[in-house]
Design a protein around this motif. Structure first.
Motif, PDB file in Angstrom:
ATOM      1  N   ALA A 282       0.828  -1.221  -0.055  1.00 36.97           N
ATOM      2  CA  ALA A 282       0.088   0.100  -0.045  1.00 36.97           C
ATOM      3  C   ALA A 282       0.844   1.157   0.078  1.00 36.97           C
ATOM      4  O   ALA A 282       0.528   2.220  -0.436  1.00 36.97           O
ATOM      5  N   GLY A 283       2.198   1.089   0.721  1.00 34.80           N
ATOM      6  CA  GLY A 283       2.979   2.220   0.623  1.00 34.80           C
ATOM      7  C   GLY A 283       3.339   2.575  -0.704  1.00 34.80           C
ATOM      8  O   GLY A 283       3.607   3.679  -1.209  1.00 34.80           O
ATOM      9  N   PHE A 284       3.759   1.274  -1.353  1.00 37.53           N
ATOM     10  CA  PHE A 284       4.098   1.578  -2.750  1.00 37.53           C
ATOM     11  C   PHE A 284       3.029   2.214  -3.639  1.00 37.53           C
ATOM     12  O   PHE A 284       3.640   3.239  -4.486  1.00 37.53           O
ATOM     13  N   ILE A 285       1.836   1.745  -3.668  1.00 34.02           N
ATOM     14  CA  ILE A 285       0.850   2.529  -4.256  1.00 34.02           C
ATOM     15  C   ILE A 285       0.752   3.683  -4.054  1.00 34.02           C
ATOM     16  O   ILE A 285       0.450   4.697  -5.029  1.00 34.02           O
ATOM     17  N   SER A 286       0.789   4.200  -2.666  1.00 34.08           N
ATOM     18  CA  SER A 286       0.673   5.501  -2.211  1.00 34.08           C
ATOM     19  C   SER A 286       1.628   6.412  -2.722  1.00 34.08           C
ATOM     20  O   SER A 286       1.291   7.668  -3.242  1.00 34.08           O
ATOM     21  N   ASP A 287       2.943   5.863  -2.697  1.00 34.87           N
ATOM     22  CA  ASP A 287       4.119   6.675  -3.311  1.00 34.87           C
ATOM     23  C   ASP A 287       4.003   6.762  -5.029  1.00 34.87           C
ATOM     24  O   ASP A 287       4.096   7.946  -5.217  1.00 34.87           O
ATOM     25  N   GLY A 288       3.107   5.894  -5.543  1.00 37.06           N
ATOM     26  CA  GLY A 288       2.973   5.912  -7.033  1.00 37.06           C
ATOM     27  C   GLY A 288       1.908   7.201  -7.183  1.00 37.06           C
ATOM     28  O   GLY A 288       2.283   8.086  -8.219  1.00 37.06           O
ATOM     29  N   LEU A 289       0.799   7.297  -6.379  1.00 36.11           N
ATOM     30  CA  LEU A 289       0.095   8.221  -6.529  1.00 36.11           C
ATOM     31  C   LEU A 289       0.545   9.575  -6.409  1.00 36.11           C
ATOM     32  O   LEU A 289       0.395  10.715  -6.879  1.00 36.11           O
ATOM     33  N   VAL A 316     -11.993  13.612  -2.826  1.00 36.94           N
ATOM     34  CA  VAL A 316     -12.581  13.580  -1.476  1.00 36.94           C
ATOM     35  C   VAL A 316     -13.807  12.677  -1.436  1.00 36.94           C
ATOM     36  O   VAL A 316     -14.116  11.909  -0.279  1.00 36.94           O
ATOM     37  N   MET A 317     -14.672  12.519  -2.298  1.00 38.32           N
ATOM     38  CA  MET A 317     -15.529  11.389  -2.314  1.00 38.32           C
ATOM     39  C   MET A 317     -15.158  10.000  -2.082  1.00 38.32           C
ATOM     40  O   MET A 317     -15.801   9.292  -1.341  1.00 38.32           O
ATOM     41  N   LEU A 318     -14.083   9.683  -2.530  1.00 35.32           N
ATOM     42  CA  LEU A 318     -13.416   8.338  -2.222  1.00 35.32           C
ATOM     43  C   LEU A 318     -12.819   8.475  -1.023  1.00 35.32           C
ATOM     44  O   LEU A 318     -12.329   7.118  -0.432  1.00 35.32           O
ATOM     45  N   GLY A 319     -12.515   9.562  -0.140  1.00 37.77           N
ATOM     46  CA  GLY A 319     -11.815   9.726   1.030  1.00 37.77           C
ATOM     47  C   GLY A 319     -10.350   9.575   0.638  1.00 37.77           C
ATOM     48  O   GLY A 319      -9.443   9.508   1.717  1.00 37.77           O
ATOM     49  N   LEU A 320      -9.686   9.664  -0.493  1.00 37.58           N
ATOM     50  CA  LEU A 320      -8.610   9.525  -1.023  1.00 37.58           C
ATOM     51  C   LEU A 320      -7.546  10.410  -0.634  1.00 37.58           C
ATOM     52  O   LEU A 320      -6.388  10.654  -0.777  1.00 37.58           O
ATOM     53  N   HIS A 321      -8.383  11.945  -0.458  1.00 37.27           N
ATOM     54  CA  HIS A 321      -7.625  13.014  -0.263  1.00 37.27           C
ATOM     55  C   HIS A 321      -6.585  13.198   1.033  1.00 37.27           C
ATOM     56  O   HIS A 321      -5.826  13.726   1.154  1.00 37.27           O
ATOM     57  N   GLN A 322      -7.036  12.114   1.868  1.00 37.45           N
ATOM     58  CA  GLN A 322      -6.306  11.970   3.039  1.00 37.45           C
ATOM     59  C   GLN A 322      -4.686  11.568   2.773  1.00 37.45           C
ATOM     60  O   GLN A 322      -3.707  12.033   3.359  1.00 37.45           O
ATOM     61  N   ILE A 323      -4.423  10.855   1.524  1.00 36.11           N
ATOM     62  CA  ILE A 323      -3.157  10.659   1.268  1.00 36.11           C
ATOM     63  C   ILE A 323      -2.360  11.624   0.802  1.00 36.11           C
ATOM     64  O   ILE A 323      -1.067  11.645   0.846  1.00 36.11           O
ATOM     65  N   LEU A 324      -2.744  12.911   0.486  1.00 36.49           N
ATOM     66  CA  LEU A 324      -2.093  14.250   0.227  1.00 36.49           C
ATOM     67  C   LEU A 324      -1.603  14.783   1.370  1.00 36.49           C
ATOM     68  O   LEU A 324      -0.361  15.641   1.431  1.00 36.49           O
ATOM     69  N   THR A 325      -1.764  14.563   2.548  1.00 37.51           N
ATOM     70  CA  THR A 325      -1.536  15.187   3.752  1.00 37.51           C
ATOM     71  C   THR A 325       0.148  14.849   3.850  1.00 37.51           C
ATOM     72  O   THR A 325       0.740  16.047   4.127  1.00 37.51           O
ATOM     73  N   PRO A 326       0.630  13.797   3.725  1.00 35.87           N
ATOM     74  CA  PRO A 326       2.144  13.723   3.931  1.00 35.87           C
ATOM     75  C   PRO A 326       2.882  14.759   2.795  1.00 35.87           C
ATOM     76  O   PRO A 326       3.945  15.201   3.206  1.00 35.87           O
ATOM     77  N   ILE A 327       2.414  15.020   1.637  1.00 34.45           N
ATOM     78  CA  ILE A 327       2.856  15.850   0.735  1.00 34.45           C
ATOM     79  C   ILE A 327       2.804  17.190   1.278  1.00 34.45           C
ATOM     80  O   ILE A 327       4.007  18.027   1.109  1.00 34.45           O
ATOM     81  N   HIS A 328       1.613  17.582   1.737  1.00 39.55           N
ATOM     82  CA  HIS A 328       1.494  19.114   2.479  1.00 39.55           C
ATOM     83  C   HIS A 328       2.642  19.181   3.493  1.00 39.55           C
ATOM     84  O   HIS A 328       3.262  20.356   3.403  1.00 39.55           O
TER      85      HIS A 328
END
Length: 652
Positions: A282-289, A316-328
């Motif tokens: 999942a970390g690899f997938i998140s890193d890809g995103l 936001v609808m899918l709840g995936l916006h949380q993965i952007l927090t580390p980038i911020h």
């Protein structure tokens, strides 16, 4: 014309009625804008009647029935439903288990849901219940960020302000630090696993107790695992696996040791899989995103801004916006600000513009307008979920045009460039004080562009055709009404609108009849449930007061809902405080949905049992929904015989 006062109790009762009755509702829960009901038999749902309930703003009848009533009202309706049914979540499996097994499979076949659509619904169900916590924590985080910014700029000084910022951040962290746990619990509920086990699986990615100097090794790379690696995506997948394993173990493990063995095996197997397989993958997938997002940012300019601004709402609808927090966080730590957040904030601006266009074009749709009124203020403040889930997404096309509006705002900021936020917090107007290097004006220009872009695109291309047709019909009707008023036809007795329907009510039993104002129950005596009459019965048979349909039978059998052929709602209440008797004295002869004639036998009542239990036998016929839409006239009091005409109702 004044808006009709919201009656949560009436809404709750009608939701049950048009959902097939209390026994057809297996369970229910509320989120920020809607009541979500698990239904045994979807064929019993009257979707059109649900949509026509005053106060209901929309209905989604999928695998789960969703009734939208809006923020601030949904909690009242949930409480009223609980009071109506007698228990939270009701769970009528015992009474409806056999029927549910047959009809649920049939209902799912009829709905023909694709796996992808089902997955999206499940993901939404995981995150929607957390919206109130997101809203509250996000606003608190925004206030804390503003105070911290003002402290950094020396605008605010003193230890007191530092303490205030610290306290607000501690409260905020209660949500965002433990988000994986909440996600695990909700995911377990969605996939029918044990919620506490889901919470533990969510907590695993926090790596609590691990020594950072001696980390658990990633089996694929040999590097040490880091807390939250794989993020929410990993938790969701792990809990889904948990649900599959737990169901299998319940089938295989003997009942005598199931409570001990199953939880231990589930946590051990899924926990190990999560640490050594799921988190790294999942970390690899998140890193890809994240890499993809960084690529878009590196392209730069208006193109990047448009793509990011347009795609953020689906995330936001899918709840995936949380993965952007580390980038911020990484951008702020490295450069002092995050240029990504102001661009993504434009998505909320597109929502606001789209909602304003819907309000203007569909202003005769009172339910939609009420929903927009409740959601728009928080949308302007950067909380977009109410607008997404209650306004644009259910309508379909406006969600797409809102995304385009967000893209337009993002393009403006991308074209200007060097617009960054010094902290993570709510978007919308509250983000203005957090814009770095005095470039708040660029953010405001982008926000205005998102508002205007979302408005224009929605106004011309985002209005659903069916809604537009209804709006035109409503506008024509209003125009005709105005013409009638100006020409004096409104009060013409020859016009159809002036004619009243008349309904005759009979005595439901033999006995002593009184006005409802003389009832022993103060709720009825004060006419809180409308006009009607009280009858002290001397016989055990209770009959229908008019021809119509049995709309509901209370689980405790002490009351029945009844709809006359002219559409008048009648509540027949057997005795005072007889709900405590659990239906024992009452032998109900009819079922929900049954058509009856005036004078048909409804209930055989053992009044002596009611008296022996210390309760009153007063039987009440009330008209809870008549209001100003009709007139009630009680024609007789005193001694009456069953089926004798005693009252008339004139209704529009």
């Amino acid at each position: 014309m004044m808006a009709e006062e919201f009656d949560a109790k009436k809404v709750a009762e009608q939701i049950y009625r048009y959902s097939g009755g209390v026994k057809n509702v297996e369970s229910f829960e509320n989120c920020m804008t809607r009541i979500r009901l698990e239904i045994n038999d979807h064929d019993q749902i009257d979707e059109q009647k649900l949509k026509e309930i005053p106060g209901v703003l929309g209905v989604v009848n999928d695998e789960q029935l969703q009734v939208v009533v809006g923020p601030g009202k949904v909690n009242k309706v949930e409480a009223a439903m609980e009071a109506y049914s007698g228990e939270k979540g009701i769970n009528n499996r015992t009474a409806a288990e056999e029927r549910a097994k047959e009809v649920k499979a049939e209902a799912k076949k009829k709905q023909k849901q694709s796996p992808f659509k089902s997955l999206l619904k499940d993901i939404a169900n995981i995150f929607v219940p957390m919206i109130p916590a997101f809203v509250g924590s996000g606003l608190i985080a925004g206030i804390a960020a503003i105070i911290s910014n003002l402290i950094t700029n020396k605008t605010l000084t003193g230890e007191t302000w530092n303490q205030i910022a610290l306290v607000l951040n501690v409260i905020k962290a209660g949500m965002f630090t433990y988000l994986p746990i909440y996600t695990g619990i909700n995911a377990a509920r969605v996939w029918k696993a044990t919620p506490t086990l889901g919470g533990v699986i969510g907590a695993v990615i926090l790596l609590t107790g691990m020594d950072p100097n001696a980390p658990i090794k990633n089996l694929f790379t040999g590097a040490g695992l880091t807390a939250n690696q794989g993020g929410i995506l990993g938790v969701i997948f792990a809990v889904w696996l948990l649900s599959v394993l737990e169901k299998k173990l319940h089938q295989w493990v003997p009942d005598s040791i199931d409570i001990i063995v199953t939880p231990m095996i589930c946590l051990l197997v899924i926990g190990l899989a999560e640490l050594f397989v799921i988190m790294p993958l999942a970390g690899f997938i998140s890193d890809g995103l994240i890499g993809g997002i960084n690529w878009i940012l590196n392209v730069g300019g208006a193109f990047s801004g448009f793509i990011l601004g347009a795609l953020f709402l689906p995330m936001v609808m899918l709840g995936l916006h949380q993965i952007l927090t580390p980038i911020h966080v990484q951008m702020i730590s490295q450069t002092g600000n995050t240029p990504l957040l102001p661009i993504l904030a434009m998505a909320g601006g597109g929502q606001v513009g789209a909602a304003a266009a819907l309000w203007l074009r569909l202003r005769h749709d009172r339910k939609l307008v009420d929903m927009i009124k409740g959601s728009l203020p928080v949308g302007i403040l950067g909380i977009g979920e109410p607008l997404i889930y209650a306004v644009t997404l259910p309508l379909g096309r406006p969600f797409i045009t809102a995304c385009i509006g967000g893209g337009i705002g993002g393009a403006v900021i991308g074209a200007i460039g060097k617009v960054g936020a010094i902290a993570i917090g709510p978007s919308g107007l509250p983000l203005i004080p957090l814009i770095d290097n005095h470039r708040w004006w660029a953010y405001v220009l982008g926000l205005l562009a998102a508002y205007i872009g979302g408005f224009i695109v929605t106004y011309f291309w985002g209005i659903p055709t069916d809604k537009l047709a209804v709006e035109r019909a409503e506008a024509a009707a209003e125009k005709e009404k105005n013409v009638r008023s100006l020409t004096g036809q409104e009060n013409d007795p020859d016009t159809p609108t002036a004619k009243l329907q008349e309904t005759t009510l009979q005595a439901v039993a033999t006995g002593e009849l009184k006005p409802i104002s003389e009832a022993q129950d103060p709720v009825f005596a004060q006419k809180s449930m409308g006009e009607g009459y009280v009858l002290l019965p001397s016989g055990n048979e209770v009959y229908a007061p008019a021809a119509g349909t049995i709309s509901s039978v209370f689980p405790t059998k002490h009351a029945l809902g009844f709809t006359t052929e002219t559409g008048i709602e009648i509540l027949l209440h057997l005795g005072i405080d007889t709900v405590d008797l659990k239906g024992v004295p009452f032998d109900v002869q009819v079922t929900e949905g049954q058509q009856v004639a005036a004078g048909d036998l409804l209930v055989k009542a053992d009044w002596q049992a009611v008296i022996d239990a210390g309760k009153l036998t007063e039987t009440i016929v009330a008209l809870p929904e008549l209001g100003e839409a009709g007139e009630f006239e009680l024609g007789k009091t005193g001694k009456v015989t069953a089926k004798e005409q005693v009252a008339t109702i004139k209704s529009k």
